[in-house]
Design a protein around this motif. Structure first.
Motif, PDB file in Angstrom:
ATOM      1  N   GLY A 112       0.727  -1.198  -0.016  1.00  0.00           N
ATOM      2  CA  GLY A 112      -0.089  -0.098  -0.037  1.00  0.00           C
ATOM      3  C   GLY A 112       0.853   1.372  -0.038  1.00  0.00           C
ATOM      4  O   GLY A 112       0.700   2.164  -0.862  1.00  0.00           O
ATOM      5  N   ILE A 113       2.026   1.629   0.902  1.00  0.00           N
ATOM      6  CA  ILE A 113       2.784   2.574   0.829  1.00  0.00           C
ATOM      7  C   ILE A 113       3.735   2.676  -0.238  1.00  0.00           C
ATOM      8  O   ILE A 113       3.555   3.701  -0.887  1.00  0.00           O
ATOM      9  CB  ILE A 113       3.561   2.295   1.824  1.00  0.00           C
ATOM     10  CG1 ILE A 113       3.047   2.408   3.250  1.00  0.00           C
ATOM     11  CG2 ILE A 113       4.864   3.639   2.027  1.00  0.00           C
ATOM     12  CD1 ILE A 113       3.696   2.084   4.588  1.00  0.00           C
ATOM     13  N   SER A 114       3.897   1.465  -1.042  1.00  0.00           N
ATOM     14  CA  SER A 114       4.801   1.316  -2.320  1.00  0.00           C
ATOM     15  C   SER A 114       3.925   2.112  -3.343  1.00  0.00           C
ATOM     16  O   SER A 114       4.273   2.840  -4.196  1.00  0.00           O
ATOM     17  CB  SER A 114       5.083   0.247  -2.606  1.00  0.00           C
ATOM     18  OG  SER A 114       6.051  -0.444  -1.667  1.00  0.00           O
ATOM     19  N   ILE A 115       2.697   1.468  -3.568  1.00  0.00           N
ATOM     20  CA  ILE A 115       1.797   2.012  -4.565  1.00  0.00           C
ATOM     21  C   ILE A 115       1.388   3.433  -4.421  1.00  0.00           C
ATOM     22  O   ILE A 115       1.579   4.290  -5.428  1.00  0.00           O
ATOM     23  CB  ILE A 115       0.495   1.251  -4.522  1.00  0.00           C
ATOM     24  CG1 ILE A 115       0.993  -0.363  -5.109  1.00  0.00           C
ATOM     25  CG2 ILE A 115      -0.456   1.863  -5.457  1.00  0.00           C
ATOM     26  CD1 ILE A 115      -0.380  -1.172  -5.061  1.00  0.00           C
ATOM     27  N   ALA A 116       1.174   3.952  -3.169  1.00  0.00           N
ATOM     28  CA  ALA A 116       0.695   5.213  -2.859  1.00  0.00           C
ATOM     29  C   ALA A 116       1.992   6.351  -3.162  1.00  0.00           C
ATOM     30  O   ALA A 116       1.715   7.308  -3.825  1.00  0.00           O
ATOM     31  CB  ALA A 116       0.398   5.582  -1.471  1.00  0.00           C
ATOM     32  N   LEU A 117       3.122   5.812  -2.770  1.00  0.00           N
ATOM     33  CA  LEU A 117       4.268   6.927  -2.945  1.00  0.00           C
ATOM     34  C   LEU A 117       4.669   6.819  -4.599  1.00  0.00           C
ATOM     35  O   LEU A 117       4.973   7.729  -5.432  1.00  0.00           O
ATOM     36  CB  LEU A 117       5.549   6.232  -2.521  1.00  0.00           C
ATOM     37  CG  LEU A 117       5.645   6.398  -0.982  1.00  0.00           C
ATOM     38  CD1 LEU A 117       6.765   5.675  -0.408  1.00  0.00           C
ATOM     39  CD2 LEU A 117       5.824   7.791  -0.382  1.00  0.00           C
TER      40      LEU A 117
ATOM     41  N   ALA B  33      11.377   0.881  -1.104  1.00  0.00           N
ATOM     42  CA  ALA B  33      11.879   1.844  -2.088  1.00  0.00           C
ATOM     43  C   ALA B  33      12.024   0.798  -3.232  1.00  0.00           C
ATOM     44  O   ALA B  33      11.843   1.484  -4.311  1.00  0.00           O
ATOM     45  CB  ALA B  33      13.217   1.859  -1.664  1.00  0.00           C
ATOM     46  N   VAL B  34      12.417  -0.323  -3.288  1.00  0.00           N
ATOM     47  CA  VAL B  34      12.465  -1.406  -4.300  1.00  0.00           C
ATOM     48  C   VAL B  34      10.882  -1.423  -5.190  1.00  0.00           C
ATOM     49  O   VAL B  34      11.111  -1.289  -6.499  1.00  0.00           O
ATOM     50  CB  VAL B  34      13.288  -2.719  -3.990  1.00  0.00           C
ATOM     51  CG1 VAL B  34      12.929  -3.663  -5.326  1.00  0.00           C
ATOM     52  CG2 VAL B  34      14.583  -2.749  -3.528  1.00  0.00           C
ATOM     53  N   LEU B  35      10.019  -1.831  -4.388  1.00  0.00           N
ATOM     54  CA  LEU B  35       8.659  -1.968  -5.093  1.00  0.00           C
ATOM     55  C   LEU B  35       8.157  -0.471  -5.363  1.00  0.00           C
ATOM     56  O   LEU B  35       7.679  -0.402  -6.506  1.00  0.00           O
ATOM     57  CB  LEU B  35       7.862  -2.297  -3.759  1.00  0.00           C
ATOM     58  CG  LEU B  35       7.819  -3.786  -3.342  1.00  0.00           C
ATOM     59  CD1 LEU B  35       6.950  -4.001  -2.140  1.00  0.00           C
ATOM     60  CD2 LEU B  35       7.611  -4.720  -4.588  1.00  0.00           C
ATOM     61  N   THR B  36       8.482   0.753  -4.839  1.00  0.00           N
ATOM     62  CA  THR B  36       8.237   2.009  -5.333  1.00  0.00           C
ATOM     63  C   THR B  36       8.604   2.100  -6.592  1.00  0.00           C
ATOM     64  O   THR B  36       8.270   2.759  -7.619  1.00  0.00           O
ATOM     65  CB  THR B  36       8.551   2.965  -4.269  1.00  0.00           C
ATOM     66  OG1 THR B  36       7.878   2.670  -3.215  1.00  0.00           O
ATOM     67  CG2 THR B  36       8.053   4.211  -4.777  1.00  0.00           C
ATOM     68  N   PHE B  37       9.969   1.707  -6.611  1.00  0.00           N
ATOM     69  CA  PHE B  37      10.877   2.089  -7.990  1.00  0.00           C
ATOM     70  C   PHE B  37      10.042   1.328  -9.323  1.00  0.00           C
ATOM     71  O   PHE B  37      10.123   1.846 -10.295  1.00  0.00           O
ATOM     72  CB  PHE B  37      12.204   1.665  -7.806  1.00  0.00           C
ATOM     73  CG  PHE B  37      13.111   1.908  -9.062  1.00  0.00           C
ATOM     74  CD1 PHE B  37      13.445   3.152  -9.222  1.00  0.00           C
ATOM     75  CD2 PHE B  37      13.571   0.992  -9.756  1.00  0.00           C
ATOM     76  CE1 PHE B  37      14.351   3.574 -10.353  1.00  0.00           C
ATOM     77  CE2 PHE B  37      14.393   1.146 -11.088  1.00  0.00           C
ATOM     78  CZ  PHE B  37      14.833   2.493 -11.318  1.00  0.00           C
ATOM     79  N   GLY B  38       9.728   0.022  -8.996  1.00  0.00           N
ATOM     80  CA  GLY B  38       8.910  -0.808 -10.054  1.00  0.00           C
ATOM     81  C   GLY B  38       7.806  -0.271 -10.383  1.00  0.00           C
ATOM     82  O   GLY B  38       7.508  -0.142 -11.758  1.00  0.00           O
ATOM     83  N   PHE B  39       7.070   0.226  -9.427  1.00  0.00           N
ATOM     84  CA  PHE B  39       5.518   0.666  -9.861  1.00  0.00           C
ATOM     85  C   PHE B  39       5.649   2.084 -10.513  1.00  0.00           C
ATOM     86  O   PHE B  39       5.054   2.340 -11.245  1.00  0.00           O
ATOM     87  CB  PHE B  39       4.750   0.811  -8.693  1.00  0.00           C
ATOM     88  CG  PHE B  39       4.293  -0.782  -7.950  1.00  0.00           C
ATOM     89  CD1 PHE B  39       3.331  -1.218  -8.628  1.00  0.00           C
ATOM     90  CD2 PHE B  39       4.617  -0.889  -6.712  1.00  0.00           C
ATOM     91  CE1 PHE B  39       2.934  -2.466  -8.405  1.00  0.00           C
ATOM     92  CE2 PHE B  39       4.052  -2.231  -6.191  1.00  0.00           C
ATOM     93  CZ  PHE B  39       3.298  -2.813  -7.115  1.00  0.00           C
ATOM     94  N   LEU B  40       6.693   2.841  -9.817  1.00  0.00           N
ATOM     95  CA  LEU B  40       6.977   4.492 -10.490  1.00  0.00           C
ATOM     96  C   LEU B  40       7.255   4.194 -12.003  1.00  0.00           C
ATOM     97  O   LEU B  40       6.645   5.093 -12.821  1.00  0.00           O
ATOM     98  CB  LEU B  40       7.954   4.898  -9.700  1.00  0.00           C
ATOM     99  CG  LEU B  40       8.466   6.423 -10.170  1.00  0.00           C
ATOM    100  CD1 LEU B  40       7.228   7.040  -9.729  1.00  0.00           C
ATOM    101  CD2 LEU B  40       9.367   6.964  -9.315  1.00  0.00           C
ATOM    102  N   ALA B  41       8.214   3.266 -12.464  1.00  0.00           N
ATOM    103  CA  ALA B  41       8.421   3.111 -13.857  1.00  0.00           C
ATOM    104  C   ALA B  41       7.272   3.089 -14.882  1.00  0.00           C
ATOM    105  O   ALA B  41       7.011   3.705 -15.763  1.00  0.00           O
ATOM    106  CB  ALA B  41       9.393   2.193 -14.047  1.00  0.00           C
ATOM    107  N   SER B  42       6.188   2.019 -14.345  1.00  0.00           N
ATOM    108  CA  SER B  42       5.131   1.759 -15.068  1.00  0.00           C
ATOM    109  C   SER B  42       4.086   3.003 -15.107  1.00  0.00           C
ATOM    110  O   SER B  42       3.408   3.436 -16.134  1.00  0.00           O
ATOM    111  CB  SER B  42       4.432   0.643 -14.497  1.00  0.00           C
ATOM    112  OG  SER B  42       5.097  -0.648 -14.678  1.00  0.00           O
TER     113      SER B  42
END
Length: 319
Positions: free
Chosen positions: A103-108, A187-196
């Motif tokens: 949840g935090i990763s997707i929101a960020l 941070a790793v998950l956020t980086f992956g979601f952010l790119a998409s």
């Protein structure tokens, strides 16, 4: 609103049925024998067959599926073949760890992707657009497990800034300790979601900037930042809502690799342990639970469509 929810739920019934059939069939076709989890070196063949009978594995596949489906409908997902604990209880116990991390990763990712995507789309083919695009391409191309290992090596082993694995330090129960353990996987998950998300938002921004309403706003003397963040952003929320709805299913299984790399005690690591141990009831339980979340995410996306753009009627969204 009630009609929309009822219609979507009715549409979800055959979908979930097909998912359950496919998943159960794949599990039955998988190599290995779950009875081997109970076999000891001194066990006789009669004892092995008795275990097989008690588990219902000596019955035809369609009979096994029927009994399993009836148990699922009653809320019983069975028992783990490895630790003999209820599958439902294990999933529920792991949900907070995975949901908090994802949840935090997707929101960020969404909060960062919206302004960056707007800036990249409004400066198409310029240096800042190329820089943001390069960042997005790297995020899409880099494997999650490799990025996680690199983060552990740099920030945990070399710099000793953050812990390398787990969710808590033994003997500590503070919130700050959990936050420190969650920084690297988040941070790793956020980086992956952010790119998409960046790619979708940039593409939507470029498309919206060609619309007539943008030129009208410029003709009235509106600033570029006003046009982007007050008008264009409203229109690009629709694809973002779609991605958000589809990401609900990821709250369970999206962190499978990341949780394994960082030993995060969530559903992802539970699923990997079940796969390695051929724990079929746990695999089926996680799969069905993920399918339910995906259906819920699609329903949530349809509802948010009407909130983001009042011109869209909820009845039309579902058709």
């Amino acid at each position: 609103m009630r009609q929309l929810i009822a219609r979507r739920l009715l549409q979800a019934i055959p979908l979930l049925f097909v998912v359950s059939v496919v998943c159960f069939g794949l599990v039955k076709l998988a190599p290995g024998d779950p009875v081997l989890s109970f076999v000891t070196p001194n066990m006789h063949a009669e004892d092995i067959e008795r275990i097989r009978h008690n588990l219902g594995l000596d019955q035809p596949a369609y009979v096994q599926y029927y009994h399993w489906l009836m148990e699922c409908l009653s809320g019983n997902l069975g028992y783990s073949l490895v630790n003999h604990q209820p599958v439902f209880d294990q999933i529920v116990d792991r949900i907070p760890a995975t949901a908090g991390l994802m949840g935090i990763s997707i929101a960020l990712a969404i909060l960062i992707a919206i302004p960056l995507g707007l800036i990249a789309g409004s400066n198409r083919n310029r240096f800042i657009d190329k820089a943001i695009n390069l960042f997005a391409y790297i995020g899409i191309s880099v494997p999650t497990f490799w990025l996680g290992i690199l983060a552990i090596y740099l920030f945990a082993i070399k710099l000793h800034w953050l812990p390398s694995m787990g969710m808590r330090t033994i003997g500590q129960n503070s919130a700050w300790d959990i936050i420190k353990h969650g920084i690297l996987p988040c941070a790793v998950l956020t980086f992956g979601f952010l790119a998409s998300y960046l790619r979708y938002i940039r593409s939507g921004t470029i498309s919206q900037l060609k619309e007539d309403y943008v030129q009208i706003q410029y003709a009235f003397g509106s600033k570029k930042s006003t046009v982007l963040f007050r008008h264009v952003m409203k229109h690009i929320l629709l694809p973002v809502i779609t991605l958000l709805g589809l990401s609900i299913g990821d709250l369970v299984t999206g962190a499978l690799v990341t949780e394994t790399v960082f030993s995060w005690p969530g559903i992802g690591s539970l699923g990997m342990t079940a796969v390695r141990g051929m724990d079929y009831p746990v695999i089926l339980g996680i799969t069905i639970f993920s399918a339910l979340l995906l259906v819920f995410g699609n329903l949530l996306a349809d509802i948010l469509y009407g909130v983001a753009d009042p011109r869209i009627k909820l009845g039309e969204v579902s058709s």
